[in-house]
Design an enzyme around this catalytic site. Structure first.
Site, PDB file in Angstrom:
ATOM      1  N   ARG A   1       0.940  -0.044  11.691  1.00  9.27           N
ATOM      2  CA  ARG A   1       0.332   0.889  10.738  1.00  9.27           C
ATOM      3  C   ARG A   1      -1.116   0.453  10.544  1.00  9.27           C
ATOM      4  NH1 ARG A   1       0.319   1.059   4.741  1.00  9.27           N
ATOM      5  NH2 ARG A   1       0.153   3.214   4.008  1.00  9.27           N
TER       6      ARG A   1
ATOM      7  N   ASN B   1      -2.765   6.367   1.651  1.00 13.67           N
ATOM      8  CA  ASN B   1      -2.057   5.191   1.160  1.00 13.67           C
ATOM      9  C   ASN B   1      -1.891   5.230  -0.361  1.00 13.67           C
ATOM     10  OD1 ASN B   1      -1.102   2.294   1.637  1.00 13.67           O
ATOM     11  ND2 ASN B   1      -2.670   1.989   0.078  1.00 13.67           N
ATOM     12  N   GLU B   2      -0.666   4.981  -0.832  1.00 12.08           N
ATOM     13  CA  GLU B   2      -0.365   4.842  -2.261  1.00 12.08           C
ATOM     14  C   GLU B   2      -1.217   5.790  -3.103  1.00 12.08           C
ATOM     15  OE1 GLU B   2      -0.652   0.658  -3.167  1.00 12.08           O
ATOM     16  OE2 GLU B   2       0.841   0.122  -1.663  1.00 12.08           O
TER      17      GLU B   2
ATOM     18  N   HIS C   1       6.903   1.718  -0.742  1.00  9.75           N
ATOM     19  CA  HIS C   1       6.338   0.390  -0.639  1.00  9.75           C
ATOM     20  C   HIS C   1       7.090  -0.524  -1.605  1.00  9.75           C
ATOM     21  CE1 HIS C   1       2.210   1.944   1.028  1.00  9.75           C
ATOM     22  NE2 HIS C   1       3.261   2.345   1.732  1.00  9.75           N
TER      23      HIS C   1
ATOM     24  N   TYR D   1       7.390  -4.136  -3.326  1.00  8.08           N
ATOM     25  CA  TYR D   1       6.863  -5.438  -3.700  1.00  8.08           C
ATOM     26  C   TYR D   1       7.678  -5.958  -4.890  1.00  8.08           C
ATOM     27  CZ  TYR D   1       3.070  -4.541  -0.426  1.00  8.08           C
ATOM     28  OH  TYR D   1       2.351  -4.288   0.709  1.00  8.08           O
TER      29      TYR D   1
ATOM     30  N   GLU E   1       5.468  -0.401   3.509  1.00  8.88           N
ATOM     31  CA  GLU E   1       4.857  -1.699   3.209  1.00  8.88           C
ATOM     32  C   GLU E   1       5.884  -2.498   2.435  1.00  8.88           C
ATOM     33  OE1 GLU E   1       1.231  -1.969   1.019  1.00  8.88           O
ATOM     34  OE2 GLU E   1       0.189  -0.447   2.206  1.00  8.88           O
TER      35      GLU E   1
ATOM     36  N   TRP F   1       3.596  -5.956   5.266  1.00  6.94           N
ATOM     37  CA  TRP F   1       2.190  -6.140   4.903  1.00  6.94           C
ATOM     38  C   TRP F   1       1.910  -7.645   4.860  1.00  6.94           C
ATOM     39  CZ3 TRP F   1      -1.593  -2.507   4.071  1.00  6.94           C
ATOM     40  CH2 TRP F   1      -2.831  -3.024   3.652  1.00  6.94           C
TER      41      TRP F   1
END
Length: 550
Positions: free
Chosen positions: A89, A166-167, A233, A235, A262, A292
């Site tokens: 990516r 992105n985001e 994503h 996290y 991610e 990531w």
């Protein structure tokens, strides 16, 4: 680049609200429609899954690469491919916030992805945190950028996925994500794009308020081609197995395509992502994941490689590429590059009986006669056999592999499977029994240790320890000892397991950091608590030998 924006999204409201109660997809019977056959050009969605133009299932296994900030690091594409990735990516900019990537630059990136047999996910990063970060651009502006690249991208549908932005929404009014996301999709389709389009979630990509989850079916239905995939994503919001599996299964059960676009593993001051569950769930559900990120983060805790050097993988990089459910073990090259075909159902022959060499107390090397296949063998899985059960302990693209993290004076039974690009797996090889050495300290260890504080906050800090083997032989099954002078306490560690008694700390390795090659290094990261003073340790001993400090 993961910077302070991570902190903005990681409010602990997640704990209070709960992902399950937020955003409800339709029942499993309300499946997303398959993409119309006439519009299925190249990579596309079929029955809720990403497939190639020939109908072969394609599961992304790869990494993110920060190209727009490091345009000279294009060798990274070849490096991640050599480590087993099938997808990269690529971070781009439309010029709103960072230097615009030109059409010629994007064409070159696509060409290099193809030359390295990688599927290329292209994303505009300038949209990151819109609505909360005043510097962020809009999805409409990102869509205009893609339209400006149409001449470069048309015809590359077999190789390129367009990740619009992105985001593209922060934590402020995340419900505002739905309308501009739908509008951007329609704008690209009206401009003639037939590529698979990827859309990121709000809440800085983590959707902790469930907006994408609740509106996914409506957004999917707005794409007239049906070639849309959702990207979550993961996290620190995703620090429990329940949160991870609930979220992914909600999409799978609804027949809606999704991947982990991610994710991070190392803990930070906001929490500890459960990367093991993320990777295991992705493998079980046959979903893609993209870690990531390759290198160059402002917070190097998330660098998979140190200084863009593929020979210096961090503990995070070792986990992603060589750990359980990692890239080396699970990645399959896209068939568009000749890596098999949907009609390939013939499994490789069984590998030869493995033989052991270089046996130490905690590691050994296994070698075997290579398997054969009608198309080609792409890799091997090494398993430990115990009664009727098996545990995968290593993966390799060649017919030899190092197995680490073993226990001294213990008998193990190993066997090997071969696999091809289509995912066919051979019969198991014959087994070999190996007894590890009795152990004891490693004589003549040469070592140096680098210690640094990555970041601090009131009452806590994040540290990193790099252990370099300056000797001429590999060090396996190591123990590192050091002491804190100001009452610091290790609260969590990755790449190793700590034991602490007062200020004295002893660290033993994780399986993927167990061996330090001659002239090589491993990195251990940790978070800790502290008082007003946080003096670095001044002396380190590796397997009883004093190390130089750097």
């Amino acid at each position: 680049m993961r910077t302070s924006r991570v902190g903005a999204l990681l409010t602990r409201l997640v704990t209070l609200l709960g992902l399950v109660a937020l955003g409800v997809l339709g029942p499993a019977t309300a499946h997303a429609q398959s993409s119309p056959g006439a519009l299925a050009t190249g990579l596309h969605i079929s029955d809720g899954r990403l497939v190639e133009g020939n109908g072969n299932d394609f599961i992304m296994r790869g990494v993110n690469h920060a190209h727009t900030w490091y345009p000279g690091e294009t060798q990274s594409l070849a490096d991640v491919k050599a480590l087993g990735a099938n997808t990269v990516r690529v971070v781009l900019s439309n010029g709103h916030r960072w230097t615009k990537n030109s059409a010629a630059d994007v064409a070159n990136i696509v060409s290099q992805c193809k030359a390295n047999r990688l599927i290329c996910v292209l994303e505009v990063h300038d949209t990151t945190g819109y609505g909360e970060d005043a510097a962020a651009g809009t999805l409409d502006q990102a869509a205009d950028y893609w339209i400006g690249l149409k001449d470069v991208l048309v015809g590359e549908e077999n190789y390129v996925i367009v990740n619009i932005g992105n985001e593209p929404w922060g934590n402020t009014d995340p419900a505002g994500w739905t309308a501009p996301t739908t509008a951007a999709i329609k704008k690209l389709r009206n401009a003639g794009f037939e590529h698979t389009i990827m859309v990121d979630a709000p809440n800085w990509g983590q959707d902790w308020q469930g907006v994408m989850r609740a509106n996914a079916q409506a957004v999917y239905d707005a794409d007239t081609t049906g070639n849309l995939i959702f990207s979550i994503h993961m996290y620190s919001v995703y620090d429990t197995a329940q949160e991870i599996t609930d979220y992914l299964n909600a999409f799978v059960n609804a027949g809606l395509p999704i991947l982990i676009g991610e994710f991070g593993g190392p803990p930070d001051q906001w929490g500890d992502p459960d990367e093991d569950t993320m990777m295991a769930a992705a493998q079980q559900l046959r979903l893609g994941y993209l870690a990531w990120s390759w290198s160059g983060n402002t917070d190097p805790i998330l660098d998979l490689s140190i200084g863009f050097d593929p020979s210096r993988l961090s503990s995070w990089g070792q986990r992603i590429f060589n750990g359980a459910n990692g890239i080396a073990q699970t990645s399959r090259e896209a068939t568009v590059f000749g890596g098999g075909s949907p009609g390939d159902t013939q499994a490789p022959t069984a590998p030869g009986t493995p033989t052991a060499s270089a046996v130490t107390a905690t590691s050994l090397t296994l070698s075997w006669t290579a398997a054969t296949d009608n198309v080609g063998v792409t890799g091997y899985d090494v398993v430990r056999v115990s009664g009727g059960s098996e545990t995968t302990v290593a993966a390799s693209t060649t017919n030899t592999v190092a197995v680490t993290g073993l226990t001294a004076d213990t008998t193990y039974t190993f066997a090997v499977y071969a696999r091809d690009a289509a995912g066919n797996r051979s019969a198991r090889s014959a087994t070999v029994n190996v007894t590890t050495d009795e152990g004891g300290s490693t004589p003549g260890v040469g070592c140096s240790v680098g210690y640094r504080v990555v970041g601090e906050w009131p009452g806590g800090f994040q540290g990193e320890i790099t252990i370099r083997n300056t000797g001429t032989t590999a060090v396996s099954g190591w123990t590192l000892a050091f002491s804190f002078a100001n009452g610091q306490t290790v609260t969590n560690m990755w790449g190793g397991t700590p034991t602490q008694n007062g200020g004295a700390v002893s660290v033993t390795p994780a399986s993927y950091t167990s061996t330090i090659p001659a002239a090589g290094s491993v990195t251990v990261g940790f978070t800790g608590s502290k008082g007003a003073t946080n003096t670095a340790p001044t002396a380190f001993r590796l397997n009883g030998s004093t190390c130089a400090t750097t």
